[in-house]
Design an enzyme around this catalytic site. Sequence first.
Site, PDB file in Angstrom:
ATOM      1  N   SER A 128      -9.673  22.896 -17.935  1.00 42.04           N
ATOM      2  CA  SER A 128      -8.807  24.034 -17.633  1.00 42.04           C
ATOM      3  C   SER A 128      -7.356  23.576 -17.633  1.00 42.04           C
ATOM      4  CB  SER A 128      -9.153  24.608 -16.254  1.00 42.04           C
ATOM      5  OG  SER A 128      -8.218  25.591 -15.856  1.00 42.04           O
ATOM      6  N   TYR A 141     -10.659  23.504  -7.134  1.00 39.72           N
ATOM      7  CA  TYR A 141     -10.857  23.782  -8.558  1.00 39.72           C
ATOM      8  C   TYR A 141      -9.974  22.872  -9.411  1.00 39.72           C
ATOM      9  CZ  TYR A 141     -11.366  26.465 -12.876  1.00 39.72           C
ATOM     10  OH  TYR A 141     -11.626  26.845 -14.174  1.00 39.72           O
TER      11      TYR A 141
END
Length: 244
Positions: A128, A141
Amino acid sequence: MMGRFSGKVALVTGASSGMGQATARMLADQGARVFTAQRGAAEHEALVADFTDPGAPEQVVNAVRKAAGQLDILINNAGVMREGTVEETTQDDWHLQLQVNLTAPFLLTRHAMPLLKQGRGAIVNVGSIEGLGSNPRHPAYCASKAGLHGLTRAVAVDHSPDGVRCNAVAPGWIDTGLNVDFIESMGDPEEFRRQIGRIHPVRRTGLPEEVARLICWLASDEASFVTGQIYTIDGGRTSQLSLP
């Protein structure tokens, strides 16, 4: 190009929707025998797996080995996100995100490596842009995705001499079901879409199929000299400086 994965066996995790589903379909359309692994129903040869369970990766790889006898492409796509600052994030939330986003790909890679060596295969991890920067309230995350990027490089360094390539993609805002539902929950979805578009030089968000094309290229022989790389795919978002 339609048959560039003929004779190959691929495993895609988290393929019930979004980028995983698009990738699994593209691999199958181009000739691969595709296994998917996720908690819910999915297309292709679907395996039920809960990656919060540390035993799930070995079980999944063993199932592919038993059914196909080979594994040439591993796509580590399954992921989870829980919001909260470090003060708000519980240890359970922290461990959940690290387990699914980082430990499960590590274990899948470890158990799949003997098969990948046999076929001189390829791994593509779905990281990501939050492994490169951070949105608010995403400490676990971000940590998990940054760790996945680091794991990608380490696996490439150790196993490229064995013929196994390992790369990652770092998507930005992609129109997955989760993101679309989030936009629709806004008071004025169309205005929110315009705002999101303005932070992207291409003036829009991305499609799962656009990420899938990059993943499939990295998994293919066309990328035979590419390993240990993190490919940002975000419509230019991380290249654009914000205005005052």
